[in-house]
Design a protein around this motif. Structure first.
Motif: not given
Length: 649
Positions: A413-420
């Motif tokens: 359920e984690k949704t950590d990702f960069p804008l790129e």
């Protein structure tokens, strides 16, 4: 109904006693860390970007500062609707029967924010991990498609379970299955009541545990025998907290806290298992050889399908554990997992002459079912749903980096990702029909994508034009992505982004193409139809300038003729005379830096004073007057663009 003062005080005293006794954790603990301070400051000023960055760092958004304010109260009090929405979407709580919840609702600056709090059903606790817990619990009763790989028999009952969940949640099963990963069945000791084992399994599968344990007439076991069995099985499976949860299930607040803690603990265990097994055992090899991998079903990570993602043509070379397989050879073990023979195939070189790479992720269909795309695939007569000797390889139309983000969401359920990669994640989530991940990607784009309108300067000094801020995203791609994926949030963000920087975009041919595409999105468009993109831009353009001069009496000025500089103030070319002391080298660059808003270009005089020029180069008395004229100029440019494109709107 608002709580009475004496009721609130009684509730606070009871809560304080439970906290002092160590039975209850504080819902809004004091946080004096630097990260939390930055979050609070961002909530005060409406800085969406900083809010998103601090939330990504893992700050407790339900904590309170030294003045007893939570971030949600600060954002509501200061009237920042988008920040309130972001906090609620990220798990901020505003319970009506608590002191802080009452403050949040009562102090909301306007009805728009108050209605937003109501729409999130603030009277109930919202658990951001609930979708994950609900899915894992549903696997116990799901009959189609069948994803279990171990059968546990208890007396006359049997349980179809999943080895990877048992290994992640129970140290006992982790040790047993690591020694014998091909175990297909397990028999429960006859002394353990099936009801007791059922409760233990429900706990392992993140289900809610009640104090009604069953037993009694007709079951073959008394309630005391079931309780004794729960104690035994919890010790054997090394899940001691199960027993504590049953003892505290009678108190609503303690049970709710226990539930939250257990789901969070379960997510962390699944995350660790995902990292140590799925990611650790992924295989990197040449793309031309990816289809030749033969992966046994009886493998050490209990995977039942392989997902494949190919590197782009210009990707850097990655060292592969299978790099040195020059010829067809016998089956061997890689990373402790048996795979079949690999046949040498012709290499497909990338642009730099290096072979393209593919990555294979060993995953579990039970978790992929969270995606409607995979649920349909595995429930149908497709080839991927059929049982075979070796695992099916399913190719995904995304990069390995994006696929890893998708898998991390499905497992944790984690949704950590960069804008790129946010736009790529958006398209992948849309393709796989994962609505929550899709909306999270939209949040990342609209918050990290230089979208904090409060941080846009209202005036661009001449000195600032020499160091333009780099653009963090292609706004044209964002708007088109919003159209293609049907995400109104991105369409609105794109329109607002363009409106607040319109002078930097209005003359670009790419902007004209975007307006033309917006017009063509209406099938059978008539001359009287509006253009949705331009309607939104006009609205946000009005908002941009209204924020600058509402309550200043400038609304009437906007309807009058713009003030024209006199001949005494300018020469025949509309420029200031040399003897006025103007630093001609500091004149604003007409090709202004994108991402900055030049609402009123200031020219610095030698005596320290400044003269304000409008977008068409005319001089005005002050910034507000310049804004009024600039607003009319930008509206005129929009009309001119429509005329050039031969569009009526």
């Amino acid at each position: 109904m608002v709580l009475r003062k004496d009721q609130i005080e009684a509730s606070l005293q009871e809560e304080k006693k439970l906290i002092e006794d160590g039975k209850l954790k504080e819902d809004n603990p004091l946080d004096v860390s630097e990260t939390f301070f930055r979050l609070c400051e961002a909530c005060r000023c409406g800085d969406l970007k900083t809010c998103q960055e601090t939330i990504t760092e893992g700050v407790n958004i339900n904590a309170r500062d030294r003045f007893d304010y939570t971030p949600l109260i600060l954002a509501s009090l200061c009237g920042h609707f988008e920040v309130v929405q972001l906090l609620l979407e990220s798990g901020a709580l505003c319970e009506r029967d608590t002191f802080q919840g009452e403050r949040c609702l009562y102090n909301a600056l306007n009805d728009r924010i108050r209605n937003l709090l109501l729409s999130y059903d603030y009277s109930k606790s919202t658990d951001p991990l609930q979708p994950l817990a609900s899915h894992i619990t549903s696997l116990l009763t799901r009959e189609h498609p069948q994803t279990s790989d171990i059968l546990v028999a208890a007396a006359e009952e049997s349980f179809r379970l999943h080895k990877f969940i048992l290994s992640a949640r129970s140290p006992y099963f982790a040790k047993k299955l690591s020694v014998a990963p091909d175990t297909a069945s397990w028999k429960l000791p006859s002394a353990i009541p099936p009801q007791a084992f059922g409760i233990a399994i429900k706990y392992i599968y993140l289900g809610e545990i009640s104090n009604d344990v069953g037993g009694g007439p007709g079951t073959g076991f008394s309630e005391d025998e079931v309780l004794e069995g729960i104690d035994k099985i919890s010790r054997q499976l090394e899940i001691i907290s199960l027993w504590d949860g049953i003892l505290e299930s009678g108190d609503r607040r303690l049970a709710r806290q226990r539930r939250t803690d257990e789901v969070d603990k379960g997510r962390n265990q699944l995350e660790a298992w995902f990292s140590n097994n799925v990611l650790k055992h992924k295989i990197i090899l040449d793309t031309a050889r990816a289809e030749n991998v033969k992966w046994d079903r009886n493998n050490g990570v209990f995977a039942d399908v392989l997902l494949r993602a190919d590197e782009s043509d210009d990707a850097f070379e990655i060292e592969s554990p299978l790099e040195e397989d020059p010829l067809q050879r016998k089956p061997e073990r890689k990373n402790g997992i048996p795979i079949g023979p690999l046949r040498q195939a012709s290499r497909s070189p990338s642009r730099d002459g290096k072979p393209r790479k593919s990555i294979l992720f060993p995953v579990h269909r039970a978790m992929l079912l969270r995606s409607e795309y995979f649920l349909t695939m595995f429930s149908s007569a497709f080839r991927e749903a059929q049982a075979t000797e070796y695992l099916h390889i399913i190719s995904m139309d995304c990069s390995p980096e994006v696929l890893e983000v998708v898998l991390q969401f499905l497992y944790t359920e984690k949704t950590d990702f960069p804008l790129e990669i946010a736009i790529d994640v958006l398209f992948a989530a849309d393709h796989l029909l994962i609505e929550k991940l899709k909306m999270k990607a939209a949040v990342v784009i609209s918050t990290l994508g230089n979208g904090s309108m409060s941080q846009i300067p209202t005036r661009l000094d001449a000195a600032e034009t020499s160091s333009p801020a780099p653009e963090e995203l292609d706004i044209y791609d964002v708007v088109r992505a919003g159209w293609l994926t049907r995400v109104p949030r991105l369409e609105e963000f794109g329109a607002r982004y363009l409106a607040y920087r319109l002078e930097s975009y209005i003359d670009e041919e790419d902007f004209a193409d975007l307006v033309r595409e917006s017009a063509n999105r209406i099938k059978g468009r008539q001359e009287t139809d509006t253009i949705e993109l331009l309607d939104d831009i006009r609205y946000y353009l009005s908002e941009r300038f209204r924020l600058r001069f509402e309550d200043s009496g400038l609304e009437d000025m906007m309807e009058e003729e713009p003030t024209i500089a006199t001949e005494a103030e300018t020469d025949i070319d509309g420029k200031l005379p040399e003897d006025e002391g103007v630093d001609m080298g500091s004149l604003p660059n007409g090709d202004a830096a994108r991402g900055d808003v030049n609402s009123s270009s200031g020219i610095m005089m030698k005596d320290g004073s400044s003269t304000i020029r409008t977008l068409d180069g005319e001089m005005v008395g002050d910034e507000l007057e310049g804004d009024a004229i600039n607003y009319q100029i930008l509206l005129g440019k929009i009309e001119g663009l429509l005329t050039r494109l031969k569009l009526d709107a």
